[in-house]
Design a protein around this motif. Structure first.
Motif, PDB file in Angstrom:
ATOM      1  N   ARG A 110       0.804  -1.214   0.000  1.00 55.44           N
ATOM      2  CA  ARG A 110       0.000   0.000   0.000  1.00 55.44           C
ATOM      3  C   ARG A 110       0.844   1.273   0.000  1.00 55.44           C
ATOM      4  O   ARG A 110       0.305   2.374   0.082  1.00 55.44           O
ATOM      5  N   GLU A 210      -5.676  -4.412  -8.935  1.00 55.17           N
ATOM      6  CA  GLU A 210      -6.731  -5.391  -9.207  1.00 55.17           C
ATOM      7  C   GLU A 210      -6.198  -6.694  -9.787  1.00 55.17           C
ATOM      8  O   GLU A 210      -6.907  -7.697  -9.830  1.00 55.17           O
ATOM      9  N   ARG A 214      -6.750  -9.401  -2.523  1.00 59.51           N
ATOM     10  CA  ARG A 214      -7.398  -8.445  -1.635  1.00 59.51           C
ATOM     11  C   ARG A 214      -7.131  -8.837  -0.186  1.00 59.51           C
ATOM     12  O   ARG A 214      -6.974 -10.013   0.141  1.00 59.51           O
ATOM     13  N   ASN A 215      -7.087  -7.838   0.675  1.00 53.60           N
ATOM     14  CA  ASN A 215      -6.985  -8.077   2.113  1.00 53.60           C
ATOM     15  C   ASN A 215      -8.316  -8.675   2.574  1.00 53.60           C
ATOM     16  O   ASN A 215      -9.364  -8.041   2.424  1.00 53.60           O
ATOM     17  N   GLY A 219     -11.093  -5.920   2.460  1.00 58.12           N
ATOM     18  CA  GLY A 219     -11.583  -5.940   1.086  1.00 58.12           C
ATOM     19  C   GLY A 219     -10.770  -5.094   0.127  1.00 58.12           C
ATOM     20  O   GLY A 219     -11.040  -5.061  -1.071  1.00 58.12           O
ATOM     21  N   GLU A 220      -9.746  -4.406   0.620  1.00 53.06           N
ATOM     22  CA  GLU A 220      -8.910  -3.547  -0.218  1.00 53.06           C
ATOM     23  C   GLU A 220      -7.846  -4.379  -0.936  1.00 53.06           C
ATOM     24  O   GLU A 220      -7.415  -5.430  -0.460  1.00 53.06           O
ATOM     25  N   PHE A 221      -7.384  -3.876  -2.093  1.00 56.01           N
ATOM     26  CA  PHE A 221      -6.280  -4.520  -2.779  1.00 56.01           C
ATOM     27  C   PHE A 221      -5.034  -4.443  -1.909  1.00 56.01           C
ATOM     28  O   PHE A 221      -4.694  -3.373  -1.389  1.00 56.01           O
ATOM     29  N   PRO A 225      -3.852   1.394  -3.329  1.00 55.80           N
ATOM     30  CA  PRO A 225      -4.946   1.495  -4.296  1.00 55.80           C
ATOM     31  C   PRO A 225      -4.403   1.825  -5.691  1.00 55.80           C
ATOM     32  O   PRO A 225      -3.260   2.245  -5.842  1.00 55.80           O
ATOM     33  N   THR A 227      -4.289   0.704 -10.005  1.00 57.53           N
ATOM     34  CA  THR A 227      -3.690  -0.362 -10.798  1.00 57.53           C
ATOM     35  C   THR A 227      -2.907   0.260 -11.943  1.00 57.53           C
ATOM     36  O   THR A 227      -3.428   1.061 -12.702  1.00 57.53           O
TER      37      THR A 227
END
Length: 584
Positions: A110, A210, A214-215, A219-221, A225, A227
């Motif tokens: 991240r 993408e 995902r975590n 629910g996050e990549f 964030p 791509t």
């Protein structure tokens, strides 16, 4: 600085994607797991490129499956929702009053920026993160570092910078010399990085988004964030495999990525594995060379990641950090300076306290090689002899007589070999073996191979120069600063380091030394297990087969090993008397 969130779940206050600004404007992201109750808590931190939000179970199912099945204590007492590769399980630490901080390093997960592994910039970032964690309202001001592999290597690096809020470190199986342990064994390129870097680092580079995982908790990549296209990503990371290939000597690139261990002064618990061809040496060298007054060494076996997560490892870690981060009476003041798990051929371990390393009572023994008979023993060879071997073939194996009684070999080893080559260079691969009465190899579960060899050493003949001030009889120190090509047919002496090992050799067994011009492979037809498509035949995935580093016209010639009064080739082994153990 972007959004982050906080929630209470599973008995913890979890702050997701907390921003940590760096001095050049880049903002790293951290997840913080801490007690729900207000207060100041000591910190356990990791910082690295493996993506803090990537679930162990999803990112490394081939490791998680055997780990959780073979060692049920790993998963006991936890929901295992927050398991992450080579970092602590917060559900086992937060209830005891710790804050666990995981930081995605620059360019990974991240955190944006240029991904440049083990770089000075990355180490400076780590120092800033430690100081950030040490000054939060929820922090006691004491930060401890604990993690495996990458998360151990960079502990050695950042501790040498002496961050004021760093209180203790526990590097668990991590290299401390990028050239000698990680990149080039004896000067020979270790191809591990070309396999590991795309699979474990580039795969979670910031911007994969993408296309990645995902975590499962947010629910996050895990690598977002956003791509980016692959050409954009390539421009935002250094080509680590190419860097190592292009730098055959120990130059500034490696030196600035290897810590000055003597500058480390915080308490250290160095935990290492008898059989990991990336990390074994680093744990011993780190322990020996740090400037810390308070330092301990622990040595274990089994898989690379196993004991870090088992009750044995976690209890050891908590006693260490409880003493130095919390001031608790954990009994650590009675901990021996050295704790060994001595290996036995049946797979059992003998836990033993020691006062020093190498062991003071070691009976250093030179086993003289006889190139004519392919034997080795304490009696000096009386005649000159030589033996040729194809550098691309199976090499030569020297064996002892069967041992009349049990004997322990525990410590570093070395060999002096007199060799000649038909070409201008030669790579030497030394494999220490134990053979049972039927001549079969005794193998051990190693860091990354279920049937690992007993011990190993490597040396490129043109890198034979040593530093006499840093060399020890059992650990020659090669400078790797200039090549010395061979003159075809001319005999030269090579001092070869063999990394520390441990085994109790039963009566009736033999010790063998195999000398090859390529990676040793255990005899037999397999089937061989594999990791990332690399079949493991005794050395895990730590191979040395890059054709650009080892062109056949140079390294596929004929090598001659010479022995005798004028050319005394020998193997130096650390025998430890079984009837003279120290008090606990």
């Amino acid at each position: 600085m972007g959004s982050h969130s906080s929630e209470v779940r599973d008995g913890m206050r979890i702050d997701w994607d907390v921003p940590i600004p760096m001095d050049d404007g880049v903002v790293l992201r951290a997840d913080v797991y801490r007690p729900v109750a207000e207060g100041r808590h000591p910190v356990i931190m990791t910082h690295g490129p493996y993506a803090k939000g990537l679930a162990f179970q999803e990112g490394y199912p081939g490791m998680w499956g055997p780990l959780s099945t073979k060692y049920p204590d790993v998963t006991a007492g936890s929901s295992n929702r927050y398991q992450n590769w080579e970092t602590v399980d917060p559900e086992k630490w937060v209830p005891e009053g710790y804050a666990c901080v995981r930081v995605d390093s620059r360019g990974a997960g991240r955190s944006p920026g240029l991904l440049d592994i083990f770089s000075p910039r990355e180490t400076e970032d780590y120092r800033a993160c430690i100081e950030w964690a040490g000054t939060r309202p929820w922090s006691s001001g004491k930060v401890g570092l604990l993690g495996i592999s990458y998360y151990a290597v960079n502990q050695w690096q950042v501790a040498a910078l002496r961050p004021p809020h760093l209180a203790a470190i526990c590097p668990w199986e991590g290299a401390s010399d990028l050239y000698r342990e990680f990149a080039r064994h004896g000067g020979i390129l270790n191809t591990f990085t070309s396999v590991w870097y795309p699979a474990q680092v580039a795969s979670v580079q910031h911007g994969v988004g993408e296309r990645g995982a995902r975590n499962p908790n947010t629910g996050e990549f895990v690598a977002g964030p956003g791509t980016r296209l692959e050409p954009e990503l390539a421009a935002l990371r250094t080509d680590a495999p190419a860097e190592l290939l292009s730098r055959p000597l120990d130059e500034a690139y490696y030196r600035e990525r290897s810590p000055e261990l003597e500058k480390i002064t915080v308490p250290v618990l160095s935990a290492t594995n008898w059989a990991h061809h990336l990390h074994t040496r680093g744990g011993f060298e780190g322990y020996a060379r740090v400037g810390s007054a308070d330092k301990w060494l622990e040595v274990h076996g089994l898989e690379h990641f196993a004991e870090f997560y088992t009750d044995y490892g976690v209890a050891l870690q908590k006693r260490f950090f409880g003493h130095f981060l919390k001031g608790e009476d954990t009994g650590w003041d009675l901990q021996p300076p050295v704790q060994l798990n001595v290996r036995h051929v049946d797979g059992a371990f003998e836990r033993r306290p020691e006062r020093e390393w190498p062991l003071a009572r070691t009976r250093w023994t030179e086993l003289q090689l006889n190139a004519g008979a392919l034997t080795m023993g304490e009696e000096a060879a009386r005649e000159e002899a030589s033996a040729d071997f194809d550098a691309a073939g199976d090499g030569l194996t020297f064996t002892t007589e069967p041992f009349p009684e049990d004997a322990e070999i525990t410590g570093p080893a070395a060999a002096r070999l007199h060799i000649a080559s038909t070409t201008t260079d030669a790579d030497l691969f030394l494999t220490l073996r134990v053979l049972d009465p039927d001549g079969a190899d005794v193998t051990f579960v190693s860091g990354l191979d279920p049937a690992g060899v007993v011990g190993a050493g490597w040396l490129r003949a043109s890198h034979r120069a040593t530093d006499p001030e840093r060399s020890l009889p059992h650990r020659p120190w090669h400078t790797h600063d200039r090549p010395q090509p061979l003159t075809p047919g001319e005999v030269v002496a090579l001092d070869v380091e063999i990394w520390p090992t441990s085994v109790v050799v039963p009566a009736g067994h033999r010790v063998a030394l195999t000398v090859t011009g390529r990676d040793f492979e255990l005899p037999g037809d397999g089937p061989w297990p594999s990791t990332y498509g690399v079949p493991m035949k005794g050395h895990g995935i730590f191979l040395h087969n890059d054709p650009d580093d080892r062109p056949s016209e140079v390294f596929a010639g004929t090598t001659t090993l010479v022995s005798g009064p004028a050319h005394p080739s020998h193997l130096l082994l650390p025998f430890v008397p079984r009837n003279a153990r120290p008090a606990g």
